[in-house]
Design a protein around this motif. Sequence first.
Motif, PDB file in Angstrom:
ATOM      1  N   GLU A  49       0.514  -7.790   5.242  1.00  0.00           N
ATOM      2  CA  GLU A  49      -0.016  -6.638   5.356  1.00  0.00           C
ATOM      3  C   GLU A  49       1.560  -4.892   5.650  1.00  0.00           C
ATOM      4  O   GLU A  49       1.173  -4.465   4.473  1.00  0.00           O
ATOM      5  CB  GLU A  49      -0.666  -5.544   6.844  1.00  0.00           C
ATOM      6  CG  GLU A  49      -1.464  -4.759   5.873  1.00  0.00           C
ATOM      7  CD  GLU A  49      -1.996  -4.120   7.383  1.00  0.00           C
ATOM      8  OE1 GLU A  49      -1.787  -2.957   8.114  1.00  0.00           O
ATOM      9  OE2 GLU A  49      -3.269  -4.659   8.031  1.00  0.00           O
ATOM     10  N   VAL A  86       2.405 -11.638  -9.786  1.00  0.00           N
ATOM     11  CA  VAL A  86       2.866 -10.267  -9.165  1.00  0.00           C
ATOM     12  C   VAL A  86       3.639  -9.500  -9.242  1.00  0.00           C
ATOM     13  O   VAL A  86       3.910  -9.766 -10.313  1.00  0.00           O
ATOM     14  CB  VAL A  86       3.992 -11.593  -7.491  1.00  0.00           C
ATOM     15  CG1 VAL A  86       5.071 -11.812  -8.369  1.00  0.00           C
ATOM     16  CG2 VAL A  86       4.579  -9.765  -6.405  1.00  0.00           C
ATOM     17  N   THR A  87       2.888  -7.683  -8.641  1.00  0.00           N
ATOM     18  CA  THR A  87       3.826  -5.956  -9.548  1.00  0.00           C
ATOM     19  C   THR A  87       4.059  -6.017  -8.346  1.00  0.00           C
ATOM     20  O   THR A  87       3.535  -6.019  -7.474  1.00  0.00           O
ATOM     21  CB  THR A  87       2.608  -6.171 -10.442  1.00  0.00           C
ATOM     22  OG1 THR A  87       1.307  -5.989  -9.808  1.00  0.00           O
ATOM     23  CG2 THR A  87       2.148  -7.369 -11.782  1.00  0.00           C
ATOM     24  N   SER A  88       4.710  -4.720  -8.844  1.00  0.00           N
ATOM     25  CA  SER A  88       5.023  -4.276  -7.805  1.00  0.00           C
ATOM     26  C   SER A  88       5.395  -2.399  -8.567  1.00  0.00           C
ATOM     27  O   SER A  88       5.131  -1.967  -9.850  1.00  0.00           O
ATOM     28  CB  SER A  88       6.310  -4.032  -7.964  1.00  0.00           C
ATOM     29  OG  SER A  88       6.630  -3.262  -6.854  1.00  0.00           O
ATOM     30  N   THR A  89       5.125  -1.508  -7.133  1.00  0.00           N
ATOM     31  CA  THR A  89       5.351   0.239  -7.951  1.00  0.00           C
ATOM     32  C   THR A  89       6.555   0.312  -7.950  1.00  0.00           C
ATOM     33  O   THR A  89       7.357  -0.281  -7.198  1.00  0.00           O
ATOM     34  CB  THR A  89       3.983   1.104  -7.282  1.00  0.00           C
ATOM     35  OG1 THR A  89       4.881   0.968  -5.591  1.00  0.00           O
ATOM     36  CG2 THR A  89       3.176   0.785  -7.000  1.00  0.00           C
ATOM     37  N   THR A 178       4.886  -0.419  -3.465  1.00  0.00           N
ATOM     38  CA  THR A 178       3.496  -1.841  -2.929  1.00  0.00           C
ATOM     39  C   THR A 178       4.041  -2.911  -4.152  1.00  0.00           C
ATOM     40  O   THR A 178       3.611  -2.518  -5.125  1.00  0.00           O
ATOM     41  CB  THR A 178       2.882  -1.137  -3.501  1.00  0.00           C
ATOM     42  OG1 THR A 178       1.965  -0.029  -2.086  1.00  0.00           O
ATOM     43  CG2 THR A 178       0.797  -2.030  -3.006  1.00  0.00           C
ATOM     44  N   THR A 180       1.612  -6.808  -5.315  1.00  0.00           N
ATOM     45  CA  THR A 180       0.319  -7.024  -4.990  1.00  0.00           C
ATOM     46  C   THR A 180       0.850  -8.243  -6.017  1.00  0.00           C
ATOM     47  O   THR A 180       1.332  -8.170  -7.041  1.00  0.00           O
ATOM     48  CB  THR A 180      -0.399  -5.744  -6.457  1.00  0.00           C
ATOM     49  OG1 THR A 180      -0.146  -4.040  -5.424  1.00  0.00           O
ATOM     50  CG2 THR A 180      -1.226  -6.398  -6.019  1.00  0.00           C
ATOM     51  N   HIS A 181       0.577  -8.937  -4.472  1.00  0.00           N
ATOM     52  CA  HIS A 181      -0.024 -10.748  -5.524  1.00  0.00           C
ATOM     53  C   HIS A 181      -1.219 -10.797  -5.715  1.00  0.00           C
ATOM     54  O   HIS A 181      -2.391 -10.283  -4.826  1.00  0.00           O
ATOM     55  CB  HIS A 181       0.130 -11.588  -4.175  1.00  0.00           C
ATOM     56  CG  HIS A 181       1.893 -11.526  -3.885  1.00  0.00           C
ATOM     57  ND1 HIS A 181       3.039 -10.789  -2.924  1.00  0.00           N
ATOM     58  CD2 HIS A 181       2.889 -12.240  -4.412  1.00  0.00           C
ATOM     59  CE1 HIS A 181       4.203 -10.950  -2.750  1.00  0.00           C
ATOM     60  NE2 HIS A 181       3.773 -12.379  -4.121  1.00  0.00           N
ATOM     61  N   SER A 182      -1.717 -11.545  -6.575  1.00  0.00           N
ATOM     62  CA  SER A 182      -3.046 -11.624  -6.968  1.00  0.00           C
ATOM     63  C   SER A 182      -2.445 -13.105  -7.358  1.00  0.00           C
ATOM     64  O   SER A 182      -2.229 -14.046  -7.576  1.00  0.00           O
ATOM     65  CB  SER A 182      -3.432 -10.926  -7.876  1.00  0.00           C
ATOM     66  OG  SER A 182      -2.744 -11.132  -9.616  1.00  0.00           O
TER      67      SER A 182
END
Length: 184
Positions: A49, A86-89, A178, A180-182
């Motif tokens: 988290e 994975v991406t990131s802000t 943030t 983000t994994h998907s």
Amino acid sequence: MRLTRIAVGAVAACASLALFASPAVAAPTDTTVVTLNVVGAGLDIEAPEAAFLGSALPGTTLAGSIGTVRVTDRRGSADASWTASVTSTHFETGGGTPTERILASDIDYWSGQGAEQQGTGTFIPGQPTANDAQPLDTVTPLVAFRHVGGTGVNSVAWSPNLRVNIPASAVVGTYTGTVTHSVA
């Protein structure tokens, strides 16, 4: 004489009853058709988290793990392949001006080797070592981990690391972004 007739009649009646009361002959075998359903439960990914990487000065690099990411594939597919990305802000503090922002492209990601691998098929880390680290992006996903082939249920966990290249122009503050994994 009357008694003899009654006795003979009773014996004949018992013999006749014995013929009809004898057990039936059972079949040598019998079968039961049994059915069941094997159901899938989906493809899931879990990530921490929150993570704190620590503190560093402008113009330096800060690296650390964000914790364990886990993919669990309970689809029960004949081809249990999947790809986690994975991406990131951008990481920002304050008002988000250029000096209050660390671009996602200044943050390198590497998955490391997988742990707790279960199931058939091949598990492939996106970036096995720090030397394989790649910059994150806000739009284009980076492959974090893949599973190729195999059947049925499978899972893997990995502990990705971030290497944040803090610009020399960065202002002091707490930067938040943030990751983000998907999986698909």
